[in-house]
Design a protein around this motif. Structure first.
Motif, PDB file in Angstrom:
ATOM      1  N   LEU A  44      -9.455   8.137  -8.821  1.00 22.83           N
ATOM      2  CA  LEU A  44     -10.555   7.747  -9.692  1.00 22.83           C
ATOM      3  C   LEU A  44     -10.450   6.253  -9.991  1.00 22.83           C
ATOM      4  O   LEU A  44      -9.404   5.632  -9.768  1.00 22.83           O
ATOM      5  N   ARG A  45     -11.520   5.725 -10.533  1.00 21.28           N
ATOM      6  CA  ARG A  45     -11.483   4.361 -11.024  1.00 21.28           C
ATOM      7  C   ARG A  45     -10.741   4.335 -12.351  1.00 21.28           C
ATOM      8  O   ARG A  45     -10.954   5.195 -13.212  1.00 21.28           O
ATOM      9  N   ASP A  46      -9.849   3.383 -12.527  1.00 22.48           N
ATOM     10  CA  ASP A  46      -9.045   3.296 -13.748  1.00 22.48           C
ATOM     11  C   ASP A  46      -9.743   2.413 -14.782  1.00 22.48           C
ATOM     12  O   ASP A  46      -9.200   1.395 -15.220  1.00 22.48           O
ATOM     13  N   CYS A  47     -10.953   2.805 -15.139  1.00 23.38           N
ATOM     14  CA  CYS A  47     -11.721   2.088 -16.145  1.00 23.38           C
ATOM     15  C   CYS A  47     -12.738   3.051 -16.743  1.00 23.38           C
ATOM     16  O   CYS A  47     -12.951   4.154 -16.230  1.00 23.38           O
ATOM     17  N   VAL A  48     -13.356   2.631 -17.849  1.00 29.54           N
ATOM     18  CA  VAL A  48     -14.385   3.439 -18.504  1.00 29.54           C
ATOM     19  C   VAL A  48     -15.596   3.552 -17.569  1.00 29.54           C
ATOM     20  O   VAL A  48     -15.964   2.575 -16.925  1.00 29.54           O
ATOM     21  N   PRO A  49     -16.234   4.721 -17.444  1.00 34.65           N
ATOM     22  CA  PRO A  49     -16.022   5.952 -18.229  1.00 34.65           C
ATOM     23  C   PRO A  49     -15.017   6.922 -17.624  1.00 34.65           C
ATOM     24  O   PRO A  49     -14.748   7.963 -18.191  1.00 34.65           O
ATOM     25  N   TYR A  50     -14.436   6.573 -16.452  1.00 33.81           N
ATOM     26  CA  TYR A  50     -13.585   7.532 -15.743  1.00 33.81           C
ATOM     27  C   TYR A  50     -12.293   7.819 -16.489  1.00 33.81           C
ATOM     28  O   TYR A  50     -11.770   8.930 -16.425  1.00 33.81           O
ATOM     29  N   VAL A  76       3.452  14.055 -10.687  1.00 29.44           N
ATOM     30  CA  VAL A  76       4.540  13.532  -9.861  1.00 29.44           C
ATOM     31  C   VAL A  76       4.621  12.015 -10.002  1.00 29.44           C
ATOM     32  O   VAL A  76       5.658  11.456 -10.349  1.00 29.44           O
ATOM     33  N   LYS A  77       3.501  11.348  -9.777  1.00 35.18           N
ATOM     34  CA  LYS A  77       3.440   9.892  -9.928  1.00 35.18           C
ATOM     35  C   LYS A  77       1.987   9.452  -9.804  1.00 35.18           C
ATOM     36  O   LYS A  77       1.113  10.230  -9.394  1.00 35.18           O
ATOM     37  N   SER A  78       1.733   8.215 -10.169  1.00 37.33           N
ATOM     38  CA  SER A  78       0.418   7.611  -9.990  1.00 37.33           C
ATOM     39  C   SER A  78       0.612   6.196  -9.466  1.00 37.33           C
ATOM     40  O   SER A  78       1.636   5.560  -9.725  1.00 37.33           O
ATOM     41  N   TYR A  79      -0.357   5.705  -8.739  1.00 36.62           N
ATOM     42  CA  TYR A  79      -0.232   4.387  -8.125  1.00 36.62           C
ATOM     43  C   TYR A  79      -1.625   3.873  -7.786  1.00 36.62           C
ATOM     44  O   TYR A  79      -2.607   4.627  -7.751  1.00 36.62           O
ATOM     45  N   ARG A  80      -1.700   2.597  -7.527  1.00 38.97           N
ATOM     46  CA  ARG A  80      -2.990   1.979  -7.206  1.00 38.97           C
ATOM     47  C   ARG A  80      -3.453   2.385  -5.812  1.00 38.97           C
ATOM     48  O   ARG A  80      -2.663   2.461  -4.870  1.00 38.97           O
ATOM     49  N   PHE A  81      -4.726   2.650  -5.720  1.00 40.08           N
ATOM     50  CA  PHE A  81      -5.353   3.022  -4.456  1.00 40.08           C
ATOM     51  C   PHE A  81      -6.120   1.823  -3.921  1.00 40.08           C
ATOM     52  O   PHE A  81      -6.986   1.278  -4.598  1.00 40.08           O
ATOM     53  N   PHE A  82      -5.787   1.413  -2.698  1.00 44.23           N
ATOM     54  CA  PHE A  82      -6.465   0.299  -2.053  1.00 44.23           C
ATOM     55  C   PHE A  82      -7.347   0.838  -0.928  1.00 44.23           C
ATOM     56  O   PHE A  82      -6.825   1.326   0.086  1.00 44.23           O
ATOM     57  N   PRO A  83      -8.662   0.778  -1.060  1.00 46.06           N
ATOM     58  CA  PRO A  83      -9.530   1.254   0.023  1.00 46.06           C
ATOM     59  C   PRO A  83      -9.267   0.548   1.342  1.00 46.06           C
ATOM     60  O   PRO A  83      -9.410   1.154   2.410  1.00 46.06           O
ATOM     61  N   GLU A  84      -8.872  -0.733   1.276  1.00 45.85           N
ATOM     62  CA  GLU A  84      -8.627  -1.477   2.511  1.00 45.85           C
ATOM     63  C   GLU A  84      -7.401  -0.974   3.267  1.00 45.85           C
ATOM     64  O   GLU A  84      -7.177  -1.360   4.418  1.00 45.85           O
ATOM     65  N   TYR A 104       0.826  -1.190   0.000  1.00 43.69           N
ATOM     66  CA  TYR A 104       0.000   0.000   0.000  1.00 43.69           C
ATOM     67  C   TYR A 104       0.870   1.253   0.000  1.00 43.69           C
ATOM     68  O   TYR A 104       1.876   1.325   0.702  1.00 43.69           O
ATOM     69  N   THR A 105       0.473   2.224  -0.786  1.00 43.72           N
ATOM     70  CA  THR A 105       1.134   3.522  -0.788  1.00 43.72           C
ATOM     71  C   THR A 105       0.300   4.483   0.037  1.00 43.72           C
ATOM     72  O   THR A 105      -0.831   4.803  -0.334  1.00 43.72           O
ATOM     73  N   ILE A 106       0.849   4.923   1.147  1.00 47.13           N
ATOM     74  CA  ILE A 106       0.175   5.902   2.001  1.00 47.13           C
ATOM     75  C   ILE A 106       0.905   7.235   1.804  1.00 47.13           C
ATOM     76  O   ILE A 106       2.007   7.433   2.323  1.00 47.13           O
ATOM     77  N   PRO A 107       0.329   8.171   1.055  1.00 48.32           N
ATOM     78  CA  PRO A 107       1.070   9.362   0.625  1.00 48.32           C
ATOM     79  C   PRO A 107       1.031  10.524   1.608  1.00 48.32           C
ATOM     80  O   PRO A 107       1.046  11.686   1.203  1.00 48.32           O
ATOM     81  N   PHE A 108       0.993  10.235   2.895  1.00 52.11           N
ATOM     82  CA  PHE A 108       0.868  11.311   3.874  1.00 52.11           C
ATOM     83  C   PHE A 108       2.003  11.256   4.884  1.00 52.11           C
ATOM     84  O   PHE A 108       2.416  10.175   5.315  1.00 52.11           O
ATOM     85  N   GLU A 109       2.497  12.457   5.240  1.00 52.07           N
ATOM     86  CA  GLU A 109       3.462  12.589   6.323  1.00 52.07           C
ATOM     87  C   GLU A 109       2.704  12.983   7.590  1.00 52.07           C
ATOM     88  O   GLU A 109       1.629  13.586   7.523  1.00 52.07           O
ATOM     89  N   TRP A 147      -3.622   9.918  -8.644  1.00 51.05           N
ATOM     90  CA  TRP A 147      -2.657  10.760  -9.352  1.00 51.05           C
ATOM     91  C   TRP A 147      -2.213  11.882  -8.434  1.00 51.05           C
ATOM     92  O   TRP A 147      -3.040  12.514  -7.767  1.00 51.05           O
ATOM     93  N   GLU A 148      -0.906  12.133  -8.406  1.00 54.44           N
ATOM     94  CA  GLU A 148      -0.350  13.231  -7.621  1.00 54.44           C
ATOM     95  C   GLU A 148       0.182  14.307  -8.564  1.00 54.44           C
ATOM     96  O   GLU A 148       0.953  14.007  -9.481  1.00 54.44           O
ATOM     97  N   PHE A 149      -0.229  15.550  -8.321  1.00 54.44           N
ATOM     98  CA  PHE A 149       0.185  16.671  -9.157  1.00 54.44           C
ATOM     99  C   PHE A 149       0.728  17.796  -8.285  1.00 54.44           C
ATOM    100  O   PHE A 149       0.303  17.975  -7.140  1.00 54.44           O
ATOM    101  N   VAL A 150       1.667  18.568  -8.855  1.00 50.38           N
ATOM    102  CA  VAL A 150       2.088  19.839  -8.283  1.00 50.38           C
ATOM    103  C   VAL A 150       1.985  20.889  -9.381  1.00 50.38           C
ATOM    104  O   VAL A 150       1.996  20.564 -10.575  1.00 50.38           O
ATOM    105  N   LEU A 151       1.868  22.148  -8.973  1.00 48.64           N
ATOM    106  CA  LEU A 151       1.804  23.222  -9.953  1.00 48.64           C
ATOM    107  C   LEU A 151       3.054  23.212 -10.818  1.00 48.64           C
ATOM    108  O   LEU A 151       4.175  23.071 -10.319  1.00 48.64           O
ATOM    109  N   ARG A 152       2.863  23.381 -12.125  1.00 50.30           N
ATOM    110  CA  ARG A 152       3.996  23.370 -13.039  1.00 50.30           C
ATOM    111  C   ARG A 152       4.756  24.695 -12.940  1.00 50.30           C
ATOM    112  O   ARG A 152       4.194  25.775 -13.115  1.00 50.30           O
ATOM    113  N   THR A 153       6.029  24.587 -12.673  1.00 48.29           N
ATOM    114  CA  THR A 153       6.942  25.725 -12.679  1.00 48.29           C
ATOM    115  C   THR A 153       8.211  25.281 -13.387  1.00 48.29           C
ATOM    116  O   THR A 153       8.385  24.110 -13.717  1.00 48.29           O
ATOM    117  N   ASP A 154       9.104  26.208 -13.599  1.00 50.08           N
ATOM    118  CA  ASP A 154      10.378  25.842 -14.232  1.00 50.08           C
ATOM    119  C   ASP A 154      11.125  24.826 -13.380  1.00 50.08           C
ATOM    120  O   ASP A 154      11.770  23.919 -13.893  1.00 50.08           O
TER     121      ASP A 154
END
Length: 392
Positions: free
Chosen positions: A277-283, A315-323, A63-68, A358-365
């Protein structure tokens, strides 16, 4: 005659010793066989277990837990607030570092999710979490609790966004939800913290022995007396005892207004958006990565003078496990009565596909990855030298 008797005795003694030795060796062989049988069975079970795990392709789960622990977290579009409760109780995120919001009014929320929402909200408030109702994800600048947080937010979380418009036409449904995402990405840009970029975006350099002795890694702590840019603020200088440690100072009983835990700056890390989001149609047809990285210049219903649609870096993307968040239960945007399967049809329903963050940051130089810089340099090289205007 005496010699014959002694020889006979010697022969008998030898035979007795040989027989005893044979019995000992036979006993040892039998014991060895008995020990080997379970081992062989265990090896067979191990091989079967490995074969079974190989077929499942989900063992072991990581599991990826993206919080400090010291992140200042802003949650958008919560349903019954069970995700927020899991962050506090299971993952030990400081309750005073969390602002949890939903679009519904408090009465609407309890009506949509009558089973548990009121109980969860009451528990969150007792733990010190700020819960705010009526917050529009596309108009965050109108929420004072969001905008008055000094220094912005380290993590902004939007789990399973959905307009909940009930549109049956797929094309219109896709467009409606794309407008929701674009509106959120535009509005949240004003509320993100500034500071050190995620390690995935920092240029990689070979590590030397001297780096171990002189580590120049930027510090992730900041004094409460410093502003967003690290300069001294105009406010009074604070001592070490006044620095924010995750728990707000005790309020004066005479004061009617509660203490704002967000009056101190967060750790100086670049604010990050986490959308699941769900990684399937229609999402997948909503095309979230493209909307964030290369948004359309004009989207009907989102035109605002003086404000352009911001661009983000993935930044990166990874699978989200609700459990991975015990106690968390996704709820559909429209709420209402129905089975658990019905309530999960928005965002997590259907067959096939997995949940993805999906993890994003504002685009800068500074936020561009090395690949993007190399691609830009290659494109520039193909175009040749820039034309210079001749002076008249």
């Amino acid at each position: 005659m005496g010699k014959k008797v002694s020889l006979l005795k010697a022969l008998k003694n030898h035979q007795a010793r040989s027989s005893a030795s044979d019995r000992v060796q036979q006993a040892q062989r039998e014991a060895t066989v008995k020990r080997k049988v379970p081992v062989q069975k265990q090896r067979l079970l191990d091989s079967e277990d490995r074969a079974w795990k190989g077929k499942g392709k989900e063992e072991p789960r990581r599991y990826t837990i993206p919080f400090e622990n010291d992140d200042r977290i802003f949650l958008v579009g919560e349903g019954n607030f069970s995700f927020t409760l899991s962050l506090v109780k299971i993952h030990k995120i400081s309750s005073y570092n969390i602002l949890s919001t939903t679009l519904d009014s408090e009465a609407e929320c309890y009506e949509k999710y009558p089973d548990d929402a009121s109980t969860i909200v009451a528990e969150l408030r007792s733990l010190g979490v700020w819960v705010v109702f009526g917050v529009d994800a596309t108009k965050l600048e109108k929420c004072k609790e969001v905008m008055q947080a000094k220094g912005g937010w380290n993590k902004v979380v939007f789990n399973f966004p959905h307009a909940g418009a009930g549109i049956t036409d797929q094309d219109r449904n896709i467009l409606t939800n794309q407008r929701l995402l674009l509106g959120f990405l535009r509005s949240v840009a004003l509320a993100l913290s500034k500071g050190v970029l995620p390690k995935e975006l920092l240029p990689k350099k070979p590590r030397t022995d001297s780096d171990d002795e002189n580590d120049d890694t930027p510090s992730t702590s900041i004094s409460a007396a410093q502003g967003d840019d690290g300069m001294e603020s105009d406010g009074p200088e604070l001592s070490d005892e006044d620095e924010f440690t995750g728990v707000p100072p005790a309020s004066d009983p005479a004061d009617e207004a509660p203490v704002n835990p967000f009056q101190y700056p967060p750790p100086p890390r670049q604010g990050m958006i986490l959308v699941t989001l769900r990684d399937c149609v229609p999402y997948t047809l909503w095309d979230l990565p493209r909307l964030a990285k290369r948004p359309p210049h004009a989207v009907k219903g989102l035109e605002r003078k003086g404000r352009e649609q911001p661009e983000y870096t993935l930044v990166k993307s990874y699978r989200f496990f609700p459990e991975a968040y015990p106690g968390y239960e996704h709820r559909r945007t429209r709420g209402g009565a129905g089975t658990a399967t019905d309530e999960r049809e928005e965002g997590m329903g259907g067959t096939g596909g997995v949940c993805k963050t999906w993890e994003f940051v504002l685009r800068t130089d500074d936020a561009r990855t090395m690949r993007e810089k190399a691609a830009a340099a290659a494109a520039k090289g193909k175009g040749g030298k820039k034309k210079t205007k001749s002076k008249k």
